[in-house]
Design a protein around this motif. Structure first.
Motif, PDB file in Angstrom:
ATOM      1  N   THR A  38       6.398   4.120 -17.336  1.00 52.51           N
ATOM      2  CA  THR A  38       7.802   4.313 -16.955  1.00 52.51           C
ATOM      3  C   THR A  38       8.450   2.981 -16.587  1.00 52.51           C
ATOM      4  O   THR A  38       9.598   2.707 -16.965  1.00 52.51           O
ATOM      5  CB  THR A  38       7.889   5.291 -15.780  1.00 52.51           C
ATOM      6  N   LEU A  39       7.704   2.152 -15.848  1.00 52.33           N
ATOM      7  CA  LEU A  39       8.221   0.835 -15.453  1.00 52.33           C
ATOM      8  C   LEU A  39       8.570   0.005 -16.686  1.00 52.33           C
ATOM      9  O   LEU A  39       9.657  -0.573 -16.774  1.00 52.33           O
ATOM     10  CB  LEU A  39       7.169   0.131 -14.588  1.00 52.33           C
ATOM     11  N   GLU A  40       7.655  -0.043 -17.636  1.00 47.41           N
ATOM     12  CA  GLU A  40       7.898  -0.858 -18.823  1.00 47.41           C
ATOM     13  C   GLU A  40       9.052  -0.303 -19.649  1.00 47.41           C
ATOM     14  O   GLU A  40       9.887  -1.057 -20.166  1.00 47.41           O
ATOM     15  CB  GLU A  40       6.622  -0.939 -19.664  1.00 47.41           C
ATOM     16  N   ALA A  41       9.122   1.039 -19.756  1.00 47.29           N
ATOM     17  CA  ALA A  41      10.200   1.643 -20.546  1.00 47.29           C
ATOM     18  C   ALA A  41      11.566   1.347 -19.926  1.00 47.29           C
ATOM     19  O   ALA A  41      12.516   0.991 -20.635  1.00 47.29           O
ATOM     20  CB  ALA A  41       9.985   3.157 -20.647  1.00 47.29           C
ATOM     21  N   ASP A  42      11.682   1.488 -18.595  1.00 44.43           N
ATOM     22  CA  ASP A  42      12.966   1.216 -17.947  1.00 44.43           C
ATOM     23  C   ASP A  42      13.318  -0.263 -17.995  1.00 44.43           C
ATOM     24  O   ASP A  42      14.490  -0.622 -18.139  1.00 44.43           O
ATOM     25  CB  ASP A  42      12.932   1.707 -16.499  1.00 44.43           C
ATOM     26  N   LEU A  43      12.314  -1.120 -17.859  1.00 42.21           N
ATOM     27  CA  LEU A  43      12.596  -2.548 -17.969  1.00 42.21           C
ATOM     28  C   LEU A  43      13.062  -2.900 -19.379  1.00 42.21           C
ATOM     29  O   LEU A  43      13.928  -3.765 -19.559  1.00 42.21           O
ATOM     30  CB  LEU A  43      11.345  -3.360 -17.600  1.00 42.21           C
TER      31      LEU A  43
ATOM     32  N   MET B 206       5.737  -4.824  -6.252  1.00 43.72           N
ATOM     33  CA  MET B 206       4.674  -5.555  -5.563  1.00 43.72           C
ATOM     34  C   MET B 206       4.382  -4.934  -4.200  1.00 43.72           C
ATOM     35  O   MET B 206       3.227  -4.861  -3.762  1.00 43.72           O
ATOM     36  CB  MET B 206       5.061  -7.027  -5.416  1.00 43.72           C
ATOM     37  N   TYR B 207       5.432  -4.481  -3.517  1.00 42.94           N
ATOM     38  CA  TYR B 207       5.208  -3.785  -2.252  1.00 42.94           C
ATOM     39  C   TYR B 207       4.463  -2.465  -2.493  1.00 42.94           C
ATOM     40  O   TYR B 207       3.584  -2.084  -1.709  1.00 42.94           O
ATOM     41  CB  TYR B 207       6.546  -3.512  -1.577  1.00 42.94           C
ATOM     42  N   PHE B 208       4.833  -1.804  -3.585  1.00 44.24           N
ATOM     43  CA  PHE B 208       4.146  -0.565  -3.971  1.00 44.24           C
ATOM     44  C   PHE B 208       2.651  -0.834  -4.167  1.00 44.24           C
ATOM     45  O   PHE B 208       1.791  -0.154  -3.595  1.00 44.24           O
ATOM     46  CB  PHE B 208       4.793  -0.038  -5.245  1.00 44.24           C
ATOM     47  N   GLY B 209       2.338  -1.836  -4.978  1.00 45.32           N
ATOM     48  CA  GLY B 209       0.929  -2.146  -5.238  1.00 45.32           C
ATOM     49  C   GLY B 209       0.200  -2.598  -3.986  1.00 45.32           C
ATOM     50  O   GLY B 209      -0.965  -2.242  -3.758  1.00 45.32           O
ATOM     51  N   LEU B 210       0.876  -3.390  -3.138  1.00 45.45           N
ATOM     52  CA  LEU B 210       0.245  -3.868  -1.907  1.00 45.45           C
ATOM     53  C   LEU B 210      -0.042  -2.720  -0.953  1.00 45.45           C
ATOM     54  O   LEU B 210      -1.101  -2.677  -0.311  1.00 45.45           O
ATOM     55  CB  LEU B 210       1.153  -4.900  -1.231  1.00 45.45           C
ATOM     56  N   SER B 211       0.887  -1.770  -0.849  1.00 44.07           N
ATOM     57  CA  SER B 211       0.661  -0.633   0.060  1.00 44.07           C
ATOM     58  C   SER B 211      -0.530   0.201  -0.380  1.00 44.07           C
ATOM     59  O   SER B 211      -1.228   0.780   0.447  1.00 44.07           O
ATOM     60  CB  SER B 211       1.921   0.241   0.115  1.00 44.07           C
ATOM     61  N   PHE B 212      -0.793   0.237  -1.692  1.00 35.70           N
ATOM     62  CA  PHE B 212      -1.927   1.035  -2.173  1.00 35.70           C
ATOM     63  C   PHE B 212      -3.256   0.302  -2.006  1.00 35.70           C
ATOM     64  O   PHE B 212      -4.313   0.871  -2.278  1.00 35.70           O
ATOM     65  CB  PHE B 212      -1.711   1.415  -3.639  1.00 35.70           C
ATOM     66  N   SER B 213      -3.216  -0.947  -1.586  1.00 32.98           N
ATOM     67  CA  SER B 213      -4.472  -1.642  -1.308  1.00 32.98           C
ATOM     68  C   SER B 213      -5.173  -1.025  -0.102  1.00 32.98           C
ATOM     69  O   SER B 213      -6.383  -1.154   0.062  1.00 32.98           O
ATOM     70  CB  SER B 213      -4.195  -3.130  -1.052  1.00 32.98           C
ATOM     71  N   ARG B 214      -4.409  -0.315   0.731  1.00 30.09           N
ATOM     72  CA  ARG B 214      -5.013   0.337   1.893  1.00 30.09           C
ATOM     73  C   ARG B 214      -5.907   1.500   1.491  1.00 30.09           C
ATOM     74  O   ARG B 214      -6.749   1.926   2.282  1.00 30.09           O
ATOM     75  CB  ARG B 214      -3.921   0.839   2.840  1.00 30.09           C
ATOM     76  N   VAL B 215      -5.702   2.036   0.295  1.00 29.03           N
ATOM     77  CA  VAL B 215      -6.553   3.123  -0.193  1.00 29.03           C
ATOM     78  C   VAL B 215      -7.433   2.650  -1.337  1.00 29.03           C
ATOM     79  O   VAL B 215      -7.977   3.467  -2.101  1.00 29.03           O
ATOM     80  CB  VAL B 215      -5.697   4.332  -0.634  1.00 29.03           C
ATOM     81  N   GLY B 216      -7.563   1.334  -1.482  1.00 28.70           N
ATOM     82  CA  GLY B 216      -8.446   0.794  -2.521  1.00 28.70           C
ATOM     83  C   GLY B 216      -7.904   0.926  -3.916  1.00 28.70           C
ATOM     84  O   GLY B 216      -8.682   1.063  -4.863  1.00 28.70           O
ATOM     85  N   ALA B 217      -6.565   0.923  -4.080  1.00 29.86           N
ATOM     86  CA  ALA B 217      -5.989   1.083  -5.419  1.00 29.86           C
ATOM     87  C   ALA B 217      -4.881   0.059  -5.635  1.00 29.86           C
ATOM     88  O   ALA B 217      -3.778   0.396  -6.076  1.00 29.86           O
ATOM     89  CB  ALA B 217      -5.452   2.509  -5.600  1.00 29.86           C
ATOM     90  N   ASP B 218      -5.159  -1.191  -5.317  1.00 26.82           N
ATOM     91  CA  ASP B 218      -4.183  -2.258  -5.512  1.00 26.82           C
ATOM     92  C   ASP B 218      -4.047  -2.535  -7.011  1.00 26.82           C
ATOM     93  O   ASP B 218      -4.989  -2.981  -7.659  1.00 26.82           O
ATOM     94  CB  ASP B 218      -4.636  -3.512  -4.770  1.00 26.82           C
ATOM     95  N   PHE B 219      -2.868  -2.252  -7.561  1.00 28.62           N
ATOM     96  CA  PHE B 219      -2.668  -2.397  -9.004  1.00 28.62           C
ATOM     97  C   PHE B 219      -1.621  -3.460  -9.318  1.00 28.62           C
ATOM     98  O   PHE B 219      -0.997  -3.431 -10.393  1.00 28.62           O
ATOM     99  CB  PHE B 219      -2.256  -1.055  -9.623  1.00 28.62           C
ATOM    100  N   ARG B 220      -1.421  -4.412  -8.411  1.00 26.87           N
ATOM    101  CA  ARG B 220      -0.449  -5.465  -8.677  1.00 26.87           C
ATOM    102  C   ARG B 220      -0.843  -6.295  -9.892  1.00 26.87           C
ATOM    103  O   ARG B 220       0.016  -6.813 -10.617  1.00 26.87           O
ATOM    104  CB  ARG B 220      -0.316  -6.368  -7.452  1.00 26.87           C
ATOM    105  N   ALA B 221      -2.145  -6.420 -10.128  1.00 23.45           N
ATOM    106  CA  ALA B 221      -2.582  -7.186 -11.302  1.00 23.45           C
ATOM    107  C   ALA B 221      -2.173  -6.521 -12.601  1.00 23.45           C
ATOM    108  O   ALA B 221      -2.070  -7.180 -13.644  1.00 23.45           O
ATOM    109  CB  ALA B 221      -4.099  -7.356 -11.268  1.00 23.45           C
ATOM    110  N   LEU B 222      -1.905  -5.200 -12.565  1.00 22.39           N
ATOM    111  CA  LEU B 222      -1.451  -4.502 -13.764  1.00 22.39           C
ATOM    112  C   LEU B 222       0.065  -4.576 -13.922  1.00 22.39           C
ATOM    113  O   LEU B 222       0.592  -4.385 -15.023  1.00 22.39           O
ATOM    114  CB  LEU B 222      -1.887  -3.031 -13.706  1.00 22.39           C
ATOM    115  N   ILE B 223       0.768  -4.829 -12.813  1.00 18.92           N
ATOM    116  CA  ILE B 223       2.232  -4.902 -12.868  1.00 18.92           C
ATOM    117  C   ILE B 223       2.689  -6.239 -13.443  1.00 18.92           C
ATOM    118  O   ILE B 223       3.635  -6.305 -14.237  1.00 18.92           O
ATOM    119  CB  ILE B 223       2.815  -4.685 -11.455  1.00 18.92           C
ATOM    120  N   ALA B 224       2.004  -7.330 -13.022  1.00 21.66           N
ATOM    121  CA  ALA B 224       2.445  -8.674 -13.414  1.00 21.66           C
ATOM    122  C   ALA B 224       2.582  -8.846 -14.927  1.00 21.66           C
ATOM    123  O   ALA B 224       3.615  -9.365 -15.404  1.00 21.66           O
ATOM    124  CB  ALA B 224       1.495  -9.710 -12.834  1.00 21.66           C
ATOM    125  N   PRO B 225       1.611  -8.446 -15.747  1.00 25.85           N
ATOM    126  CA  PRO B 225       1.775  -8.628 -17.202  1.00 25.85           C
ATOM    127  C   PRO B 225       2.999  -7.920 -17.765  1.00 25.85           C
ATOM    128  O   PRO B 225       3.615  -8.411 -18.713  1.00 25.85           O
ATOM    129  CB  PRO B 225       0.472  -8.056 -17.779  1.00 25.85           C
TER     130      PRO B 225
END
Length: 570
Positions: free
Chosen positions: A316-321, A336-355
């Motif tokens: 969805t992010l890529e399509a809207d962008l 990035m805030y979204f991905g950082l907040s999910f690091s608390r549950v072991g699901a930090d996906f910021r590395a997938l957002i950057a590309p």
């Protein structure tokens, strides 16, 4: 009777004793009396007996004559009695003939009366137990009411009671069997209703309560319950996302990020609270790439679901962008805030957002440069060298370009571009694209941006050369001189200025720190440096003799370039 008497009887009755005298007790007495008589008396005995018989007959006749009425009455009575006895005998025979049927009817009556008596006893017992029976018969209605009013605790207790009742009495009492079937149907209704409630907006306590009911119902195994929970919550999350308007890409993406971040985090919290055995597995899944291809069972089930949800968000992010957003830097910060907040549950996906952002920013910049190239070609086709000698006017410069601020002045476009409208339009296009990039300029696109500008400038040089070849035969002396100045402006003003703008957005000092290399190595690798020799190769025979500016640029301020456009008229 002794032997003498028998001998006497044979003498008296040589033909045998008459039937009427046999067994007569008087016969023995008479024989005993004869034994006492003398011979004379025996001789006279026959005469005496004859006389006595005659006398008895005469007396009998006299008695009959004197009492004839009595005898007639007696005869009539005897005849009447005989007839009555015959009738009685016939009736007795009839009664005897009817007695078996009557006996059967009596037996049937006894059986029927026994059944009636048993039914009466049952009715009496039923009347006596009326209250308890009503409670049992109303169990389905009571359970339906509990389900309708969401009193699931009582409904589960009723279902458990009916199940025990059916195990003990269901095979004996049909009505109990019917109650058990009705309650089982309502039990399935309650199961569907509980699962449907998981598709609504629920807080953690309500989720715990509903899953607790499902566990007590024992309708699903542990893995099935996890799957049902995730499916239901996924349906609710999907409905929330589908309700977001899609007209404006910026608003849709911003709202999607907010809804996904809040609700997905709530679902993760609920899942970890309800199924604590899966917490350890989620903690080990910080690298989401490792979740691909996992099987949907056990603890990996939640990991696969979370991976799919994040993948859906990334799509969805890529399509809207790609559709175009007004503020990429705002979206990037939220993601990035979204991905950082999910690091608390072991699901930090910021590395997938950057590309994704790198790819979109790069594509957007390339699209802008492509439009710049088209506009330059159109303006160059309309451009003429007549009366274009040494205009150098400043009246069209933007006020921001005239700023006395040193940082702003260092990025002000060369004034000589105003003499050549196509180059001014080209510079304006570059500045617009770079200013748009400046708001969100990741270092990862530095090479792509430099390469895109390199190709664009090479294309500009080739089109200028094509313009020269097309118009050179008609050039006058002044026009030829003006054309040489155009080439010099492109080579010695525009290209270095574009290089300076690139370094303004991507400062070499910061890139060297980021890559851990020296400035010399950065230049040798041609990272963020335009290859001016290649750009000007088509025009080198048209340029005046002059030492080209070295590609190594002096240290520049990290302040972003001004976004002031250049405007010029021919």
């Amino acid at each position: 009777m002794d032997m003498e008497n028998e001998r006497v009887l044979k003498l008296i009755f040589p033909n045998g004793i008459p039937e009427n005298l046999r067994g007569n007790p008087e016969l023995d007495n008479y024989l005993a009396k004869l034994g006492t008589c003398k011979v004379d008396q025996l001789k006279k005995e026959q005469t005496r007996l004859a006389d006595e018989t005659k006398r008895i007959l005469e007396q009998t006749q006299e008695l009959a004559i004197s009492n004839y009425k009595t005898f007639i009455t007696t005869a009539e009575n005897s005849r009447s009695i005989f007839n009555e006895f015959q009738k009685a005998e016939e009736q007795v025979d009839t009664l005897i003939g009817k007695l078996p049927a009557f006996s059967g009817k009596c037996e049937q009556f006894l059986e029927h009366s026994a059944e009636l008596n048993e039914q009466r006893r049952l009715n009496s017992t039923t009347l006596h137990k009326n209250a308890q029976l009503l409670e049992i018969l109303e169990l389905p209605q009571l359970m339906e009411r509990c389900i309708r009013e969401a009193r699931y605790e009582e409904a589960l207790e009723l279902a458990s009671y009916v199940q025990r009742l059916g195990q003990h009495q269901g095979h004996l009492i049909p009505v109990v069997n019917s109650i058990v079937r009705s309650v089982e149907a309502l039990w399935h209704t309650m199961l569907v209703q509980l699962v449907a409630q998981l598709r609504m907006d629920l807080q953690l306590p309500k989720c715990l309560q509903i899953v607790g009911y499902l566990r007590r119902m024992q309708a699903f195994g542990d893995n099935e319950l996890k799957l049902k929970f995730l499916q239901a919550r996924d349906a609710w999350l999907t409905s929330c996302l589908e309700g977001i308007p899609t007209v404006d890409a910026q608003q849709h993406l911003t709202k999607t990020i907010e809804v996904t971040r809040i609700n997905l985090f709530n679902i993760i919290t609920q899942y970890r609270a309800i199924f604590p055995d899966g917490e350890q597995a989620v903690g080990k899944s910080s690298n989401l790439k490792s979740l691909q291809g996992v099987s949907c069972n056990g603890d990996r089930l939640f990991q696969a679901w979370l991976h799919n949800k994040i993948n859906a968000f990334l799509l969805t992010l890529e399509a809207d962008l790609q559709r175009g957003v007004s503020s990429i830097e705002t979206v990037l910060g939220q993601c990035m805030y979204f991905g950082l907040s999910f690091s608390r549950v072991g699901a930090d996906f910021r590395a997938l957002i950057a590309p994704i952002f790198v790819r979109v920013v790069s594509q957007k910049f390339e699209t802008s440069i492509s439009h710049v190239n088209q506009n330059f070609g159109q303006e160059l086709d309309k451009f003429t060298l007549i009366n274009k000698v040494s205009l150098h006017t400043r009246k069209h410069l933007d006020a921001a370009a005239m700023s006395t601020d040193p940082d702003s002045e260092s990025y002000a476009p060369p004034e000589t571009l105003l003499d050549f409208y196509p180059l001014a339009v080209l510079c304006n296009g570059y500045l617009n694209a770079l200013n748009e990039l400046r708001l969100c300029a990741p270092f990862a696109v530095a090479t792509d941006v430099t390469g895109c500008l390199q190709k664009s400038l090479q294309l500009v040089a080739q089109r200028v050369l094509a313009f020269y070849r097309q118009e050179q035969q008609a050039f006058t002396g002044n026009e030829r001189e003006t054309f040489v100045k155009l080439c010099s402006c492109l080579a010695y003003d525009l290209v270095p200025y574009v290089q300076r703008c690139i370094h303004g957005i991507f400062p070499p000092q910061l890139i060297t720190v980021h890559l851990g290399i020296s400035l010399l190595q950065l230049e040798q690798q041609q990272l963020t440096f335009l290859q001016q020799t290649q750009i000007l190769e088509p025009l080198k025979h048209l340029l005046p003799t002059k030492v080209l500016i070295h590609t190594t640029m002096p240290a520049v301020s990290t302040t972003d370039p001004t976004n002031a456009p250049i405007t010029a008229e021919g």
